[in-house]
Design a protein around this motif. Structure first.
Motif, PDB file in Angstrom:
ATOM      1  N   HIS A 135      48.850  30.025  41.206  1.00  0.00           N
ATOM      2  CA  HIS A 135      47.794  31.007  41.440  1.00  0.00           C
ATOM      3  C   HIS A 135      47.880  31.461  42.892  1.00  0.00           C
ATOM      4  O   HIS A 135      47.822  30.640  43.802  1.00  0.00           O
ATOM      5  CB  HIS A 135      46.410  30.408  41.205  1.00  0.00           C
ATOM      6  N   ILE A 149      47.200  39.978  42.724  1.00  0.00           N
ATOM      7  CA  ILE A 149      46.682  38.689  42.265  1.00  0.00           C
ATOM      8  C   ILE A 149      47.606  38.131  41.197  1.00  0.00           C
ATOM      9  O   ILE A 149      47.930  38.817  40.223  1.00  0.00           O
ATOM     10  CB  ILE A 149      45.246  38.864  41.722  1.00  0.00           C
ATOM     11  N   ILE A 151      48.003  35.076  38.559  1.00  0.00           N
ATOM     12  CA  ILE A 151      47.240  34.034  37.884  1.00  0.00           C
ATOM     13  C   ILE A 151      48.127  33.337  36.879  1.00  0.00           C
ATOM     14  O   ILE A 151      48.727  33.981  36.021  1.00  0.00           O
ATOM     15  CB  ILE A 151      45.994  34.638  37.205  1.00  0.00           C
ATOM     16  N   ASP A 152      48.228  32.033  37.036  1.00  0.00           N
ATOM     17  CA  ASP A 152      49.014  31.236  36.103  1.00  0.00           C
ATOM     18  C   ASP A 152      50.443  31.776  35.975  1.00  0.00           C
ATOM     19  O   ASP A 152      50.983  31.856  34.878  1.00  0.00           O
ATOM     20  CB  ASP A 152      48.312  31.248  34.732  1.00  0.00           C
ATOM     21  N   LYS A 154      51.500  34.786  36.395  1.00  0.00           N
ATOM     22  CA  LYS A 154      51.641  36.170  35.925  1.00  0.00           C
ATOM     23  C   LYS A 154      50.916  37.142  36.852  1.00  0.00           C
ATOM     24  O   LYS A 154      49.835  36.836  37.349  1.00  0.00           O
ATOM     25  CB  LYS A 154      51.058  36.314  34.507  1.00  0.00           C
ATOM     26  N   HIS A 156      48.420  39.745  37.613  1.00  0.00           N
ATOM     27  CA  HIS A 156      47.210  40.135  36.892  1.00  0.00           C
ATOM     28  C   HIS A 156      46.891  41.599  37.167  1.00  0.00           C
ATOM     29  O   HIS A 156      46.586  41.968  38.302  1.00  0.00           O
ATOM     30  CB  HIS A 156      46.027  39.263  37.303  1.00  0.00           C
ATOM     31  N   GLY A 158      44.784  43.451  34.871  1.00  0.00           N
ATOM     32  CA  GLY A 158      43.471  43.767  34.313  1.00  0.00           C
ATOM     33  C   GLY A 158      43.520  44.744  33.162  1.00  0.00           C
ATOM     34  O   GLY A 158      44.592  45.146  32.700  1.00  0.00           O
ATOM     35  N   ARG A 159      42.337  45.145  32.717  1.00  0.00           N
ATOM     36  CA  ARG A 159      42.196  45.994  31.537  1.00  0.00           C
ATOM     37  C   ARG A 159      42.878  47.350  31.704  1.00  0.00           C
ATOM     38  O   ARG A 159      43.559  47.840  30.829  1.00  0.00           O
ATOM     39  CB  ARG A 159      40.695  46.178  31.279  1.00  0.00           C
ATOM     40  N   ALA A 163      43.569  46.039  38.676  1.00  0.00           N
ATOM     41  CA  ALA A 163      43.165  44.829  39.395  1.00  0.00           C
ATOM     42  C   ALA A 163      43.879  44.739  40.744  1.00  0.00           C
ATOM     43  O   ALA A 163      44.802  45.497  41.027  1.00  0.00           O
ATOM     44  CB  ALA A 163      43.463  43.598  38.548  1.00  0.00           C
ATOM     45  N   GLY A 164      43.421  43.803  41.576  1.00  0.00           N
ATOM     46  CA  GLY A 164      44.110  43.526  42.838  1.00  0.00           C
ATOM     47  C   GLY A 164      43.724  44.419  43.991  1.00  0.00           C
ATOM     48  O   GLY A 164      44.401  44.437  45.014  1.00  0.00           O
ATOM     49  N   LEU A 256      38.502  32.755  42.093  1.00  0.00           N
ATOM     50  CA  LEU A 256      39.758  32.450  41.413  1.00  0.00           C
ATOM     51  C   LEU A 256      40.387  31.125  41.806  1.00  0.00           C
ATOM     52  O   LEU A 256      41.299  30.652  41.136  1.00  0.00           O
ATOM     53  CB  LEU A 256      40.772  33.580  41.666  1.00  0.00           C
ATOM     54  N   GLU A 259      45.882  28.734  44.948  1.00  0.00           N
ATOM     55  CA  GLU A 259      46.464  27.754  45.867  1.00  0.00           C
ATOM     56  C   GLU A 259      46.816  28.371  47.206  1.00  0.00           C
ATOM     57  O   GLU A 259      46.835  27.691  48.221  1.00  0.00           O
ATOM     58  CB  GLU A 259      47.754  27.190  45.260  1.00  0.00           C
TER      59      GLU A 259
END
Lengths: 323, 323
Positions: A135, A149, A151-152, A154, A156, A158-159, A163-164, A256, A259
Motif C-alpha cells: 500500500h 494511490i 492499494i494491495d 494495484k 487505484h 476509482g469508479r 482517484a489519486g 488508507l 506503508e
C-alpha cells in the motif's frame, strides 16, 4: 514473446516516448523527446505522439510486431476503459479525444491511456521508491500537486478513473482559493507556485530576506536554496510547506494506512527540512497504535512516468481490459 | 456444509451476538443481547462474549459443529491477522488482548476480530445501502465519527489494520481540538458531541433559540428536531454539520473516487437538511469531470455490525487467514 512495451509521457512542455524492456528491470531501450508544442492544438499533438512512438521504436530497432503495447500518460482526467481523454487543463483544445483508438491506428500498437500522475506513481511503485510494499501513496510536487494511490499492489483509479487527486484534499476549510475552484486545497498552500506566493506575502508583510531583491522573479528553488543557506524566512516557508503536506499525508494515512508515502517532483530539492516537517506533522496527527508510514523521496527522477506508463500497459494487457 | 456464522458486536454499553444464515440473505436466526458492563474489566467482558456466543447458538438450536466461524466487531484498534485487540478507548483495562484465541477456546468456533466500524460498513456493503457498487465509503456518526472503506469489493484495512478512520481527517488545520490529540479533525466539528458543543457556543454568543432552556442537557437529537421545526439556529448548526461532513467526504472522493457514500448512526435522523448540505459541499468541491458520488443513508439500522462481523468471518475463512 517479447517483453517490450512503449511508455509515453505527454507533458505540457515536452513529449517523451521510450521503448522499455519489462524483462530487463524496466530498462529504457530507446528514448525520444520533442517539444509538445501544445499551442498547435490537439490534432497536431496527437499526431506528434504517434510519430514519437514510431521514432522510439525505430531508434530501438524494433517494429509494432516486437512491442506488445503502448501506455500513454496524459495530464488530465481520462476514461481509462475507453481510452478517452476528457480534457487537459493546461493544453488547449482537448475535449473527449479517443486517444487510444487514434494512436492504435497510427502505430499498430494496442494502446492504453492513464493519468500522468498515476503513471509516475506506478513507475515508482514497480521500479523505484515504492518497491517491496503493498500500500503506497505518491505525491508529486510541482506547479500543481498530483498523486497516485496503490492499494494491495494495484493502482487505484476509482469508479470514474478520477482517484489519486491528492492536491485537492482540503486542509483548511474556507482557506486560500485553489485553481480547481474550491478553497483550502493543499495545492493552494504547498505547490511550487503557492510556496512562492506565500513567501512574497511574508516579504510584503515586512519580513526581511536576502531574496527581497528577486521578489518579482522568485522560484521555489530560490527559496529552498535560501533555506539551506540559513535564511530564516525561507526556512519558515519550507517548514510550513512540509507541515501542510504532512496534514494531507496524515489524512491519507487515517483513511488508507499505507506503508509508504513517496514524494516526487522538483520540490524534493528542498530536502530534509521539508521531509522532516512533513514527517513530524504526520507523527503528531496519526496516533493510532501500530500505524506507521515512511515518507521518502522518489527514486526514479524523470523516468518514473515513462516506466509507469509502459508497465500499466502491461498490467492492462494482462487483465484483458478493452480500450 | 452449513452457511451459519456468528456475528458479535461489542459496544461500550451493550454486547450483542447473533447466529446469521449467510445462505438466506444474511438472516438473523437468533439474537442475544446483554449489557457489556465494561466497568467489570476486560476478563469479565471477554468471558461474557464467549457466553453470549454460546447463548446465541443455543437459542438458534445449533452447536459449534453447525457454525462455520465467528466474527467479532471491537470498538478499537486491532491486529486482524493475529486476532489481538490493541486497546479499546472507551473500555478500561484492555491491552493487547488475544481475543480470537480466547474465544476460540471458549466456544469451539474459529474466531476473527475486526474493528466495529469496519464491520458496520461491511454489513451495509453486503446487505444494505452499499449493495451493487464496487467502491464505497461509510461514515458512522455518533459520539465519535468512524468509518469504513470498501475498495474493489474488499474491506480495506491497510498495512496495520488501521484504515478507515474517517473521523480523523483534518478539515481545518489548527482548528478545534479533537479527542485523538490532534486539531481540526472532522470529528471535532460534526460528531453528536461536537454538534451539541457548537450549538451551545451559538447560544452563549447570544443567538436565540427555544432550546435555550434545555442548554445544560441538550442532545443532538433535540437540535435536529428543532431544525425540522424551523428553529433557524438549529437549522444553521445542521447545515454547517453537513458542510463539515461534506468537506471530509469530498476528500475521500478526491483520493478514492468511490461510487457511494453511506452515512449511518443516530445522527442520520437529522434527515435531508444534513444530507443536502453534505451533497452540496461535495458537488461544489469535486469538479473533476465524470466524478460522481451518491450520498445516502444506511439501510440496516442496528444490525449492520452483526451482519458485517459474521460476513467478514466468512470472507476471512474463505481467504484462509490465520488468526
Amino acid at each position: 514473446m517479447s517483453n517490450l512495451f512503449v511508455g509515453v509521457e505527454l507533458g505540457g512542455t515536452n513529449l517523451r516516448c521510450a521503448v522499455i524492456d519489462e524483462a530487463d528491470g524496466h530498462k529504457l531501450v530507446s528514448r525520444y523527446e520533442t517539444p509538445t508544442a501544445a499551442h498547435e492544438g490537439c490534432n497536431a499533438v496527437v499526431k506528434r505522439i504517434g510519430d514519437g512512438i514510431i521514432a522510439a521504436m525505430k531508434e530501438a530497432g524494433v517494429g509494432p510486431d516486437d512491442v506488445r503495447a503502448a501506455g500513454v500518460g496524459v495530464p488530465g482526467p481520462i476514461d481509462q476503459l475507453r481510452g478517452i481523454v476528457h480534457s487537459t487543463p493546461n493544453m488547449p483544445g482537448w475535449n473527449m479525444v479517443p486517444l487510444a483508438d487514434i494512436l492504435q491506428k497510427a502505430t499498430g500498437l494496442k494502446t492504453y491511456v492513464e493519468n500522468d500522475a498515476n503513471c509516475a506513481g506506478w513507475g515508482e511503485y514497480v521500479a523505484g521508491a515504492g518497491r517491496g510494499v503493498r500500500h503506497m501513496m505518491m505525491v508529486t510536487l510541482g506547479t500543481g500537486i498530483g498523486g497516485a494511490i496503490i492499494i494491495d499492489g494495484k493502482l487505484h483509479i476509482g469508479r470514474d478513473g478520477a482517484a489519486g487527486e491528492l492536491g485537492h484534499v482540503c486542509i483548511i476549510d474556507g482557506g486560500l482559493p485553489c485553481g480547481c475552484g474550491a478553497r483550502g486545497c493543499v495545492e493552494a498552500y504547498a505547490s511550487a507556485t503557492a510556496v512562492v506566493r506565500r513567501f512574497i506575502h511574508y516579504l510584503d508583510d515586512g519580513w526581511h530576506s536576502p531574496l527581497h531583491e528577486k521578489r518579482d522573479f522568485l522560484t521555489s528553488y530560490d527559496i529552498f536554496t535560501a533555506a539551506e543557506a540559513g535564511d530564516p524566512v525561507a526556512l519558515r516557508i519550507v517548514e510550513e510547506t512540509g507541515h501542510f503536506l504532512g496534514v494531507m499525508a496524515s489524512d491519507v494515512a487515517e483513511l488508507l494506512n499505507p506503508e509508504r508515502c513517496v514524494v516526487s517532483g522538483g520540490m524534493i530539492q528542498a530536502g530534509e527540512n521539508l521531509f522532516n516537517a512533513m514527517r513530524n506533522t504526520c507523527m503528531t496527527r496519526n496516533q493510532h497504535p501500530g500505524r506507521t508510514m515512511e515518507i521518502i523521496p522518489a527514486a526514479l527522477g524523470g523516468n518514473a512516468g515513462l516506466i509507469g506508463a509502459a508497465d500499466q500497459a502491461k498490467v492492462k494487457l494482462a487483465a484483458g481490459d478493452v480500450i
